[in-house]
Design a protein around this motif. Structure first.
Motif, PDB file in Angstrom:
ATOM      1  N   THR A  29     -77.898 -11.880  49.867  1.00  0.00           N
ATOM      2  CA  THR A  29     -78.433 -11.348  51.121  1.00  0.00           C
ATOM      3  C   THR A  29     -77.420 -10.448  51.808  1.00  0.00           C
ATOM      4  O   THR A  29     -76.215 -10.650  51.695  1.00  0.00           O
ATOM      5  N   THR A  31     -77.765  -9.806  55.178  1.00  0.00           N
ATOM      6  CA  THR A  31     -78.031 -10.056  56.590  1.00  0.00           C
ATOM      7  C   THR A  31     -76.962 -10.989  57.139  1.00  0.00           C
ATOM      8  O   THR A  31     -76.325 -11.724  56.382  1.00  0.00           O
ATOM      9  N   GLU A  32     -76.782 -10.959  58.446  1.00  0.00           N
ATOM     10  CA  GLU A  32     -75.776 -11.822  59.071  1.00  0.00           C
ATOM     11  C   GLU A  32     -76.075 -13.292  58.779  1.00  0.00           C
ATOM     12  O   GLU A  32     -75.193 -14.054  58.414  1.00  0.00           O
ATOM     13  N   ASP A  33     -77.323 -13.692  58.928  1.00  0.00           N
ATOM     14  CA  ASP A  33     -77.765 -15.052  58.613  1.00  0.00           C
ATOM     15  C   ASP A  33     -78.600 -14.972  57.335  1.00  0.00           C
ATOM     16  O   ASP A  33     -79.664 -14.349  57.330  1.00  0.00           O
ATOM     17  N   LEU A  35     -80.652 -16.902  55.942  1.00  0.00           N
ATOM     18  CA  LEU A  35     -82.028 -17.394  56.052  1.00  0.00           C
ATOM     19  C   LEU A  35     -82.955 -16.433  56.793  1.00  0.00           C
ATOM     20  O   LEU A  35     -84.153 -16.686  56.898  1.00  0.00           O
ATOM     21  N   THR A  36     -82.424 -15.327  57.276  1.00  0.00           N
ATOM     22  CA  THR A  36     -83.257 -14.312  57.922  1.00  0.00           C
ATOM     23  C   THR A  36     -84.376 -13.856  56.985  1.00  0.00           C
ATOM     24  O   THR A  36     -85.469 -13.517  57.438  1.00  0.00           O
ATOM     25  N   VAL A  59     -79.521 -22.077  51.835  1.00  0.00           N
ATOM     26  CA  VAL A  59     -78.297 -21.283  51.754  1.00  0.00           C
ATOM     27  C   VAL A  59     -77.404 -21.800  50.632  1.00  0.00           C
ATOM     28  O   VAL A  59     -77.225 -23.010  50.470  1.00  0.00           O
TER      29      VAL A  59
END
Length: 192
Positions: A29, A31-33, A35-36, A59
């Protein structure tokens, strides 16, 4: 379903391969998180066509392990290895003041911070393993060049004004600062 134009898509991940034998996918991923990815209804390919619908995810190092609709075997998961996953720019939250998405930089003019000279336009943002680099399409034509995306080389990004101010480092072989006086054969300095 309406497809987004490729210019309005943001890369959020890449399928790294299968995880186990039941069709789960390892997704790297961006993205910062991590799970986004589960918050988007559907992930698309670069051309805007549907790619994956994430049903569940957890994660792991460097991303997530996800179960996706229609991917039920290890072979099906392996066949998706390398698939880049995008979402429409409109699906992302608006950045805070003085923040921006790297994709928002593409197409912006780059001007020299001291002289206001137009240096070119941002063609892409690259990362070859160290820091981000802005690929600049020169204003006067010619081959693209890379500008380190650091505070020193890019002191100001003005998204609202549609401009990036830069102070590019000297090119290899170019003198930095004022010219040094030349010496002739007799050792005397001459300022030409």
């Amino acid at each position: 379903m309406t497809q987004s134009s490729p210019q309005n898509l943001i890369l959020v991940g890449r399928v790294a391969g299968a995880f186990g034998v039941r069709g789960e996918l390892r997704i790297a991923t961006y993205t910062e998180d991590p799970l986004t990815l589960t918050r988007f209804k559907a992930l698309t390919r670069q051309d805007g066509s549907p790619a994956l619908t994430v049903q569940t995810a957890r994660v792991v190092k460097d991303g997530v392990v996800a179960r996706c609709a229609g991917v039920d075997t290890k072979e099906a998961a392996d066949a998706l290895r390398g698939l880049r996953l995008y979402v429409p720019r409109a699906a992302l939250p608006e950045p805070d003041e003085d923040e921006y998405y790297l994709a928002d930089l593409i197409g912006l003019p780059v001007r020299h911070v001291a002289t206001d000279e137009l240096l070119g336009k941002i063609k892409s943002v690259q990362n070859f393993g160290a820091d981000d680099l802005l690929e600049i399409d020169p204003a006067l034509g010619g081959q693209t060049w890379y500008l380190p995306f650091t505070r020193a080389a890019v002191p100001e990004v003005k998204i609202a004004d549609g401009v990036v101010l830069a102070d590019p480092p000297a090119l290899v072989g170019e003198p930095e600062g004022p010219e040094s006086p030349a010496e002739d054969d007799d050792g005397e300095r001459h300022y030409d």
